[in-house]
Design a protein around this motif. Structure first.
Motif, PDB file in Angstrom:
ATOM      1  N   SER A 269      72.231 -53.888  66.351  1.00 14.75           N
ATOM      2  CA  SER A 269      72.417 -52.454  66.533  1.00 14.75           C
ATOM      3  C   SER A 269      72.639 -51.778  65.175  1.00 14.75           C
ATOM      4  CB  SER A 269      73.633 -52.193  67.433  1.00 14.75           C
ATOM      5  OG  SER A 269      73.995 -50.824  67.400  1.00 14.75           O
TER       6      SER A 269
ATOM      7  N   ALA B  45      70.673 -54.821  75.439  1.00 18.97           N
ATOM      8  CA  ALA B  45      70.654 -54.081  76.708  1.00 18.97           C
ATOM      9  C   ALA B  45      69.435 -54.424  77.544  1.00 18.97           C
ATOM     10  CB  ALA B  45      70.685 -52.583  76.438  1.00 18.97           C
TER      11      ALA B  45
ATOM     12  N   HIS C 265      64.520 -51.053  76.039  1.00 19.46           N
ATOM     13  CA  HIS C 265      65.405 -50.173  75.263  1.00 19.46           C
ATOM     14  C   HIS C 265      66.582 -50.956  74.715  1.00 19.46           C
ATOM     15  CE1 HIS C 265      68.779 -49.841  78.231  1.00 19.46           C
ATOM     16  NE2 HIS C 265      67.818 -50.171  79.075  1.00 19.46           N
ATOM     17  N   HIS C 266      67.114 -50.511  73.575  1.00 17.85           N
ATOM     18  CA  HIS C 266      68.265 -51.154  72.926  1.00 17.85           C
ATOM     19  C   HIS C 266      68.073 -52.672  72.851  1.00 17.85           C
ATOM     20  CE1 HIS C 266      69.813 -47.277  74.476  1.00 17.85           C
ATOM     21  NE2 HIS C 266      70.603 -47.298  73.413  1.00 17.85           N
TER      22      HIS C 266
ATOM     23  N   GLY D 158      73.184 -54.100  71.636  1.00 18.06           N
ATOM     24  CA  GLY D 158      72.518 -53.023  72.369  1.00 18.06           C
ATOM     25  C   GLY D 158      73.208 -52.664  73.673  1.00 18.06           C
TER      26      GLY D 158
ATOM     27  N   GLU E 294      76.240 -50.521  72.751  1.00 19.02           N
ATOM     28  CA  GLU E 294      75.784 -49.231  72.230  1.00 19.02           C
ATOM     29  C   GLU E 294      75.278 -48.338  73.364  1.00 19.02           C
ATOM     30  OE1 GLU E 294      72.007 -47.480  69.825  1.00 19.02           O
ATOM     31  OE2 GLU E 294      72.818 -49.357  69.040  1.00 19.02           O
ATOM     32  N   HIS E 295      74.465 -48.895  74.241  1.00 18.82           N
ATOM     33  CA  HIS E 295      73.923 -48.125  75.369  1.00 18.82           C
ATOM     34  C   HIS E 295      75.035 -47.659  76.310  1.00 18.82           C
ATOM     35  CE1 HIS E 295      71.583 -46.955  78.825  1.00 18.82           C
ATOM     36  NE2 HIS E 295      71.953 -48.001  79.536  1.00 18.82           N
TER      37      HIS E 295
ATOM     38  N   SER F 173      76.901 -44.843  74.756  1.00 20.24           N
ATOM     39  CA  SER F 173      76.083 -43.627  74.741  1.00 20.24           C
ATOM     40  C   SER F 173      76.133 -42.925  76.089  1.00 20.24           C
ATOM     41  CB  SER F 173      74.628 -43.968  74.391  1.00 20.24           C
ATOM     42  OG  SER F 173      74.525 -44.444  73.065  1.00 20.24           O
TER      43      SER F 173
ATOM     44  N   ASP G   3      71.865 -42.738  82.548  1.00 21.28           N
ATOM     45  CA  ASP G   3      71.409 -44.078  82.162  1.00 21.28           C
ATOM     46  C   ASP G   3      69.912 -44.058  81.871  1.00 21.28           C
ATOM     47  OD1 ASP G   3      71.218 -46.960  81.944  1.00 21.28           O
ATOM     48  OD2 ASP G   3      70.529 -46.995  84.015  1.00 21.28           O
TER      49      ASP G   3
ATOM     50  N   ASP H  78      69.151 -42.026  78.519  1.00 26.38           N
ATOM     51  CA  ASP H  78      69.492 -42.717  77.280  1.00 26.38           C
ATOM     52  C   ASP H  78      68.547 -43.881  77.014  1.00 26.38           C
ATOM     53  OD1 ASP H  78      71.464 -43.093  75.019  1.00 26.38           O
ATOM     54  OD2 ASP H  78      71.616 -45.062  75.984  1.00 26.38           O
ATOM     55  N   SER H  79      68.203 -44.630  78.055  1.00 31.50           N
ATOM     56  CA  SER H  79      67.313 -45.771  77.857  1.00 31.50           C
ATOM     57  C   SER H  79      65.915 -45.305  77.450  1.00 31.50           C
ATOM     58  CB  SER H  79      67.244 -46.624  79.123  1.00 31.50           C
ATOM     59  OG  SER H  79      66.714 -45.889  80.211  1.00 31.50           O
TER      60      SER H  79
ATOM     61  N   ASN I 182      65.857 -43.936  73.719  1.00 25.27           N
ATOM     62  CA  ASN I 182      65.899 -45.053  72.780  1.00 25.27           C
ATOM     63  C   ASN I 182      64.576 -45.807  72.755  1.00 25.27           C
ATOM     64  OD1 ASN I 182      66.525 -48.225  72.443  1.00 25.27           O
ATOM     65  ND2 ASN I 182      67.901 -47.040  71.140  1.00 25.27           N
TER      66      ASN I 182
END
Length: 369
Positions: free
Chosen positions: A105, A150, A155-156, A161, A164-165, A168, A277, A280-281, A284
């Motif tokens: 990350s 993640a 994503h991530h 990850g 971080e996700h 976020s 969710d 954000d995914s 990213n």
């Protein structure tokens, strides 16, 4: 000699470096000759590679998840960087620095841990705070929570990850809640922090990211609900309905059955979590897709398989926008034109296109994205 990282590879660069083999696929060209598709990676990113010669011999020298020394040349093909491999040799694990090969990350892990602690400390509901305290006290579990990616590819996709996700989404919760009445902020924050907690057991991330047997058979949603249920049992007096609402958020956070949700969101909090969710995914994932193609001069990315579209790289901030309206230069007035009457001649009537029951017929030759 400094390692040559994926992110530093430019078009037509000679490549001589060690990579981790994320994917290895044998294929057959149209002329019947075998070739090899590789996906090579290090902590800075991933790059496609092709092996065209001596494929049968080289195939026996290494496998997926092996470290390999690669010599070849880079080129941009269909807006994506790839390496045409001339030589490839397996490298023993003890000869490499593992920290060079798994992406991390961009956020500092200690900073994220402090943010997580602050979010938990701000929870007012004693039962939800007690639940999060039991998670934070489980150091083996939290070590995985702080380290896991993640996802495998969407994503991530890097170490850290997952945390971080989750953070976020929790920050988005803090932004959204003041805009509406009657939202249970504590429940939403805990849902944001725990909605993907099952990925600590769903994902394997010692080498290339992949799914564990438990992940393939149960999935992170089922695993996460089990983890939450186990911790709830240790919190004295945890309300049954509150437990139900929290578990429903985990069960429904993918939104639809076809996206893997056992249930669809049926509370306001679960609905908010699903959308935050997803947002954000996707942001990213799209930004990562654009960043991977920074070597290409095209203003469009290649086709994104999961999102099934191309993405425009510009966002109006590059300072190179075309001017739509320019100030007209002053011109001397033209001399008046004297119009003279001319004999009227019959003109041929222009044929107009007629309507049909095929309104998209005119589009069939357009190059649509």
């Amino acid at each position: 000699m400094a390692k040559q990282f994926v992110a530093d590879i430019k078009d037509r660069d000679p490549v001589s470096a060690v990579f981790l083999v994320k994917e290895k696929i044998m294929a057959m060209a149209k002329n019947g000759k075998p070739y090899m598709n590789l996906r090579l990676m290090d902590k800075s990113g991933e790059v496609d590679a092709k092996v065209w010669d001596n494929v049968d011999v080289l195939d026996k020298l290494f496998e997926r998840d092996d470290f390999v020394q690669v010599r070849g040349k880079a080129s941009v093909y269909l807006n994506k960087m790839q390496v045409v491999v001339a030589e490839i040799t397996r490298i023993p694990e003890e000869a490499v620095n593992l920290a060079d090969f798994l992406p991390e990350s961009p956020r500092d892990k200690d900073d994220m841990s402090r943010e997580l602690d602050a979010l938990v400390a701000a929870i007012a509901d004693p039962h939800l705070k007690g639940l999060m305290d039991t998670f934070l006290a489980d150091e083996p579990l939290m070590a995985k929570y702080r380290t896991a990616p993640a996802a495998k590819g969407m994503h991530h996709v890097y170490l850290g990850g997952l945390m971080e996700h989750s953070l976020s989404v929790a920050r988005l919760v803090k932004t959204i809640v003041p805009l509406y009445e009657g939202i249970n902020e504590d429940l939403l924050v805990v849902g944001a922090l725990l909605h993907d907690v099952g990925k600590i057991h769903e994902m394997s991330y010692e080498r290339a990211f992949d799914y564990t047997d438990e992940g393939k058979l149960l999935g992170h949603i089922t695993i996460g609900v089990e983890l939450v249920e186990d911790k709830i049992r240790t919190v004295e007096g945890f309300p049954r309905e509150l437990a139900m609402l929290l578990k429903h958020m985990l069960l429904s956070h993918h939104g639809q059955y076809e996206y893997g949700s056992p249930k669809r969101p049926k509370t306001v909090e679960a609905t908010i979590l699903n959308y935050l969710d997803d947002m954000d995914s996707k942001i990213n994932g799209i930004q990562a897709h654009i960043a991977r193609e920074s070597a290409s001069s095209s203003r469009w990315t290649s086709h994104h398989r999961l999102y099934d579209r191309y993405f425009f790289k510009g966002n109006g901030m590059d300072g190179e926008q075309e001017v739509v309206h320019e100030e007209c230069e002053e011109q001397a007035p033209e001399e008046p034109v004297i119009q003279r009457e001319s004999p009227v001649r019959p003109t041929q009537r222009e044929e107009k296109p007629h309507f049909s029951n095929q309104p998209l017929k005119a589009l069939e030759n357009l190059d649509l994205f």
